[in-house]
Design a protein around this motif. Structure first.
Motif, PDB file in Angstrom:
ATOM      1  N   SER A 154       0.832  -1.215   0.000  1.00  0.00           N
ATOM      2  CA  SER A 154       0.000   0.000   0.000  1.00  0.00           C
ATOM      3  C   SER A 154       0.858   1.252   0.000  1.00  0.00           C
ATOM      4  CB  SER A 154      -0.922   0.017   1.222  1.00  0.00           C
ATOM      5  OG  SER A 154      -1.924  -0.967   1.133  1.00  0.00           O
ATOM      6  N   THR A 195       2.361   1.851  -3.426  1.00  0.00           N
ATOM      7  CA  THR A 195       1.386   2.433  -4.355  1.00  0.00           C
ATOM      8  C   THR A 195       1.291   3.940  -4.167  1.00  0.00           C
ATOM      9  OG1 THR A 195       0.057   0.421  -4.559  1.00  0.00           O
ATOM     10  CG2 THR A 195      -1.059   2.499  -4.957  1.00  0.00           C
ATOM     11  N   ASP A 196       1.187   4.378  -2.917  1.00  0.00           N
ATOM     12  CA  ASP A 196       1.095   5.818  -2.657  1.00  0.00           C
ATOM     13  C   ASP A 196       2.372   6.533  -3.055  1.00  0.00           C
ATOM     14  OD1 ASP A 196      -1.468   5.616  -1.783  1.00  0.00           O
ATOM     15  OD2 ASP A 196      -1.035   5.828   0.349  1.00  0.00           O
ATOM     16  N   SER A 224      -2.811  14.005  -6.123  1.00  0.00           N
ATOM     17  CA  SER A 224      -3.446  12.802  -6.632  1.00  0.00           C
ATOM     18  C   SER A 224      -3.771  13.008  -8.107  1.00  0.00           C
ATOM     19  CB  SER A 224      -4.719  12.517  -5.837  1.00  0.00           C
ATOM     20  OG  SER A 224      -5.469  11.479  -6.419  1.00  0.00           O
ATOM     21  N   TYR A 257     -11.690   5.339  -8.642  1.00  0.00           N
ATOM     22  CA  TYR A 257     -10.386   4.690  -8.420  1.00  0.00           C
ATOM     23  C   TYR A 257      -9.266   5.718  -8.441  1.00  0.00           C
ATOM     24  CZ  TYR A 257     -13.320   0.708  -9.656  1.00  0.00           C
ATOM     25  OH  TYR A 257     -14.338  -0.197  -9.729  1.00  0.00           O
ATOM     26  N   SER A 313      -6.518   7.103  -6.582  1.00  0.00           N
ATOM     27  CA  SER A 313      -5.657   6.806  -5.440  1.00  0.00           C
ATOM     28  C   SER A 313      -5.139   8.087  -4.800  1.00  0.00           C
ATOM     29  CB  SER A 313      -4.474   5.929  -5.874  1.00  0.00           C
ATOM     30  OG  SER A 313      -4.938   4.690  -6.349  1.00  0.00           O
ATOM     31  N   ALA A 366      -3.956   2.095   0.826  1.00  0.00           N
ATOM     32  CA  ALA A 366      -3.482   2.962  -0.255  1.00  0.00           C
ATOM     33  C   ALA A 366      -4.460   4.064  -0.639  1.00  0.00           C
ATOM     34  CB  ALA A 366      -3.134   2.133  -1.491  1.00  0.00           C
ATOM     35  N   CYS A 367      -5.578   4.148   0.029  1.00  0.00           N
ATOM     36  CA  CYS A 367      -6.485   5.289  -0.133  1.00  0.00           C
ATOM     37  C   CYS A 367      -6.988   5.437  -1.570  1.00  0.00           C
ATOM     38  CB  CYS A 367      -5.804   6.583   0.329  1.00  0.00           C
ATOM     39  SG  CYS A 367      -6.840   8.056   0.253  1.00  0.00           S
ATOM     40  N   THR A 368      -7.779   4.462  -2.022  1.00  0.00           N
ATOM     41  CA  THR A 368      -8.413   4.553  -3.332  1.00  0.00           C
ATOM     42  C   THR A 368      -9.811   5.134  -3.161  1.00  0.00           C
ATOM     43  OG1 THR A 368      -7.168   2.673  -4.160  1.00  0.00           O
ATOM     44  CG2 THR A 368      -9.163   3.246  -5.346  1.00  0.00           C
TER      45      THR A 368
END
Length: 385
Positions: A83, A86-87, A122, A156, A158, A209-211
């Protein structure tokens, strides 16, 4: 390519492993995974360590590192906490877009803050009705009273709930000659305003990962918030796709390596019928296959990264690396779960989290079917999409 170990890369690997061992052990990773959130303080810590600004030019307070170095960092982060990888990948990509396409004012104001982990961005691209067909987007923006007014919905997205601003891909001009790629712009839209509403999505994998789903209802952005040339936003993004795929591949190299580590350790420690289960061929063979595939995807990813760092065309290799690494990670975690048996299903086992996290790879940030379409076209076959 030079296959010798690069001292700077080895130092980076060691520093990432030391960070997790000293500051973010598995127990804390599990807590963040369950909370579905990485505290903002982590990104400031990344700034102190020089990781937030790895791809930011040195004149703006970053390291100015190439994509090969970024791939090393992404692999090691994913080896511990996918995660977080990804960020970080999103942080790196937004830095690249600003670095290459931002105005002098945007770079001077934002890149130093990005390098310190004080400003988070983002990307807002995918939409509910579009998916892979990004150019079918319906989000619109128009200049009104000296500022942009943005209306639409993104899915989606992120990092959106943690971000200070969202780089929204939207239509600002009519598409001439039915070419949908024209007339799109990237508008840096402030996150904290009434016109921007964000809903976190609770995913099975990479939960921290905050999607998000983003609703833009007359969101406001300054007139000078366009990043890159107005009407050419899609082409600005295209320049970043190879690096995104390389870093994505590196992330799944890390997941594959972690799955192999966990399975090997368990095969050594778990005894049955008077000896370690690693003594049985039914356990040895799948682990040997994973080890072989790990070397393959690491080399393919390294080749793609090296080509890009040399300014050479790497589009085919980047797509191949993403395709191969994500499929290998899915197989590696599946084999790992079979080796661990029931313990693999227990949440305190890192394999349980790795198994979930690996499932995202085959369809993000581009589906592997689309990656195959792209590779097929590069092989000289007719375009299929």
């Amino acid at each position: 390519m030079n296959f010798e170990r690069i001292p700077e890369h080895e130092m980076l690997r060691d520093s990432v492993r030391a960070f997790f061992a000293g500051e973010l052990p598995e127990k804390k990773i599990r807590e963040m995974d369950r909370a579905r959130r990485i505290p903002r303080e982590i990104w400031k810590r990344f700034g102190e360590l020089g990781w937030a600004g790895l791809s930011v030019p040195t004149e703006y307070g970053g390291s100015g590192a190439d994509v090969s170095t970024g791939a090393i960092l992404c692999e090691e982060l994913a080896r511990q906490f996918p995660s977080m990888a990804t960020d970080w990948l999103l942080m790196s990509m937004t830095s690249r877009v600003l670095r290459e396409s931002g105005t002098a004012k945007q770079k001077a104001e934002l890149l130093p803050r990005l390098a310190k982990g004080e400003f988070l961005m983002s990307f807002g691209m995918s939409e509910p009705g579009g998916g892979t067909d990004v150019l079918a987007l319906k989000t619109r923006a128009s200049l009104q009273g000296g500022e942009w007014v943005v209306r639409g919905q993104k899915l989606y997205t992120s990092f959106a709930d943690d971000a200070d601003a969202i780089l929204v891909l939207c239509r600002t001009d009519p598409a001439p000659d039915a070419k949908r790629a024209r007339g799109l712009s990237l508008i840096l839209t402030p996150r904290n305003q009434p016109g921007v509403q964000v809903r976190r999505l609770e995913l099975m994998g990479q939960r921290a990962a905050c999607t998000c789903e983003v609703f833009l209802d007359e969101a406001r952005a300054p007139a000078d918030a366009v990043v890159g040339e107005q009407g050419r936003g899609w082409y600005t993004l295209l320049r970043s796709l190879d690096e995104e795929r390389i870093l994505c591949a590196a992330m799944y190299v890390g997941i594959t390596a972690a799955a192999l580590d966990q399975a090997l350790q368990y095969a050594r420690d778990r005894h049955a019928f008077g000896r370690p289960i690693g003594a049985f061929q039914a356990v040895q063979h799948p682990l040997a296959e994973t080890a072989t595939e790990l070397e393959q995807i690491r080399l393919l990813t390294a080749k793609a990264a090296w080509l890009q760092s040399q300014g050479l065309d790497c589009a085919t290799e980047a797509a191949m690396a993403k395709l191969a690494a994500t499929e290998a990670a899915s197989r590696a975690t599946d084999r790992g779960m079979r080796v661990l048996g029931g313990y693999g299903l227990v949440e305190e086992s890192p394999m349980e989290r790795l198994f979930r996290d690996a499932r995202l790879g085959p369809f993000s940030p581009i589906s592997n079917e689309m990656a195959k379409n792209f590779v097929g076209e590069r092989l000289g076959l007719p375009r299929s999409y």
